[in-house]
Enzyme design. Sequence first.
Site, short mmCIF file in Angstrom:
data_model
loop_
_atom_site.label_atom_id
_atom_site.label_comp_id
_atom_site.label_asym_id
_atom_site.label_seq_id
_atom_site.Cartn_x
_atom_site.Cartn_y
_atom_site.Cartn_z
N LEU A 167 0.81 -1.22 0.00
CA LEU A 167 0.00 0.00 0.00
C LEU A 167 0.84 1.26 0.00
O LEU A 167 0.32 2.36 -0.06
CB LEU A 167 -0.92 0.02 1.23
N GLY A 168 2.14 1.11 0.11
CA GLY A 168 3.01 2.27 0.12
C GLY A 168 4.22 2.01 0.97
O GLY A 168 4.36 0.95 1.60
N ASP A 217 -1.12 15.29 11.89
CA ASP A 217 -1.01 15.04 10.45
C ASP A 217 -2.39 14.87 9.82
O ASP A 217 -2.61 13.94 9.04
CB ASP A 217 -0.14 13.82 10.19
N GLY A 265 7.83 4.13 3.11
CA GLY A 265 8.49 5.34 3.56
C GLY A 265 9.83 5.00 4.15
O GLY A 265 10.38 3.92 3.92
N GLY A 266 10.38 5.91 4.94
CA GLY A 266 11.70 5.72 5.49
C GLY A 266 11.76 4.65 6.56
O GLY A 266 12.84 4.20 6.92
N PHE A 267 10.61 4.22 7.09
CA PHE A 267 10.61 3.27 8.19
C PHE A 267 10.17 1.87 7.78
O PHE A 267 10.17 0.96 8.59
CB PHE A 267 9.68 3.75 9.31
N GLY A 268 9.81 1.67 6.55
CA GLY A 268 9.35 0.35 6.12
C GLY A 268 8.24 0.47 5.11
O GLY A 268 8.16 1.45 4.37
#
Length: 684
Positions: free
Chosen positions: A41-42, A163, A44-47
């Site tokens: 599903l997407g 956010d 980022g920098g963390f996984g």
Amino acid sequence: MICCLNPACHNPPNPDGTMFCCNCGTGLVVLRNRYRPIKTLGGGGFGKTYLAEDLDKLNEYCVIKQFAPRVQGTAAKNKATKLFEQEARRLQQLGEDPQITTLLAYFEEENNLYLVQQFINGQNLLAELKQQGTFNAEKIWEVLLDLLNILKTVHQHKVIHRDIKPENIIRRSTDGKLVLIDFGISKQLTMTVITNPVTRIGSPGYAPLEQIQDGKAYPASDLYSVGATCFHLLSGIHPWIMWEQQGYGWVSSWREHLQQPQSSELEKILDKLLQKDYQQRYQSAEEALQDFSSLLPSLSPVHSTQAVGVNQSSSSFPATLPHQPQTGTSPAPVKPKVSLQNASRQNTNWRTRFLVGAAISIVGTQIYGYFRYGLFPTNPISVITSKDSDVFLQKTLTGNSDEVLSVAISPDGNTLVSGDRGYTIKLWNLATGEQIRTLTGHSFLVNSVAISPDGNTLASVVWPNSSIELWNLPTGEQIHTIKGHSNVVRSVAFSPDGNTLASGSVDGSIKLWNLATGEQIRTLKGHSDEVKSVAFSPDGNTLASGSFDNTIKLWNLATGEQIRTLTGHSNDVKSVAISPDGKTLASGSYDNTIKLWNLATGELIRTLTGHSNEVNSVAISPDGKTLVSGSWDKTIKLWNLATGELIHTLTGHSTPVSSLAFSPDGKTLASGSFDNTIKIWRLK
């Protein structure tokens, strides 16, 4: 289908029954012998985030968030781990609310942490905006009421979300209620405020001044984000675009960007939500809800529009899932019921009163911003595809999860680099269009990317960070972080010899860095507003800088002295480029024009007009014959640099063109756009 959980794998889907990933060779697993990942599903920098099936619940869908950070240093990893654990704790704490996702599990397996949460079958509000157009007054009232009631619960648990944006709000398909997701950067309140001057977290455009500038978050900070979200849904204009042009000044003039006026009641609410000073906003969701009750009249019920589709987390998701019925067969949604008190959300009389009052006072929808932002076309899009033409569209790259803000091509012409609003840098094989790897060490949108002349080093800058990241381009490893600017870095460029890096910042300065040591050489000061673009002359003796103060400045790099200031643009200078022979400087501006200057004398050679909207990017071909410009009008124009004659207009992007880059042989042009794509054009 089963997905590979190796976060570095670029093609994770595998057929059922496969034991090892067909792409990277990693062993395929069902987490805890229960949760089977089936779709990414997407990331980022963390996984990464995966759609999964819960085998213990008859293959019911759930969402897996993986924690596998690729960050350098123990402190950075510990901080990331803490954020991930915080998200799990927040979901556990808040998950009893029916409009907040529920935590199902949190565990460690094979040295990675995993968070499993409830899957929400529905569509996020950004996708709804793109499909259905701008929201009318009735839908905005509904969004406000649902969000304020949710935030009342969140803040009562001493949590600030930090956010809130359309991507993090899903309209559940079963009942039409809004669900708030992604508590990954939420914070527990200490007394009334969280203060960490080093940490600036939130989504650009939606985050308030105190959160971005000072790292402070209050309940009123979430309420600002609610106001910015409503503005985006009403106008179709991303708040980031407003910030780009006006800073936080846009919050006092937001009405000017709507085609039709709103009711005084709605304007009053949004005005107070969008106050720049947090002390002037509503201080709590409950205070805002009380204002609703005093402003809105008593009338009878109306019905809302129900969106269809599927979305989870902040990234887009296909409308049809495996084993999932088509949305057209779904039962009619039940109207969500809200009220001033969480304990009595079933009270529909109050909802009835305000919804029709809003509907009667406002007629029509606000479409100005939606047309400008290009979410639906006014005319069929034409694309040059014939290979007999002097220029034709060769391929479209669609792997970016968000708006593409910057592109660059390596000196050997083999690699294309793109930076996007989805916090990632992607590396592509320029010849085949295949994705090589994704660099995910960033936590914010990627403003600018540049590649060193030897092709070994990639520099990137991220909004709203004041640092520059250096990467080993062949391996994708993060090498070094350069710090020194006092505000956001907007652009970077390498000197022709590869020894110096220049960076332009919102603080109005340009800094020169020794690339080998990362040490600062000098600071160039003179602009009265942020520096948006920098470019070296081919001999490495001169630097040009374009600024939002409407000027271009030329600098002597040996001494750091300002040579001259070029004036003539009537609006922000967004992009500058210097011809390979060092004789001509091109500048693109928000005044819709490109200007050509004699670099040696500073004289204006000519002004190129033809774009109907702001010019975002300019680039000059390696042979010095062709100038290209990309604009908010969604077109790319090719010009004869010597004569100023318009050669071609390329149409194909469905939203503004943000960035352009030529290949070293001048035969390929890459264009990045807010439509999440990169187009590769072939020039003869």
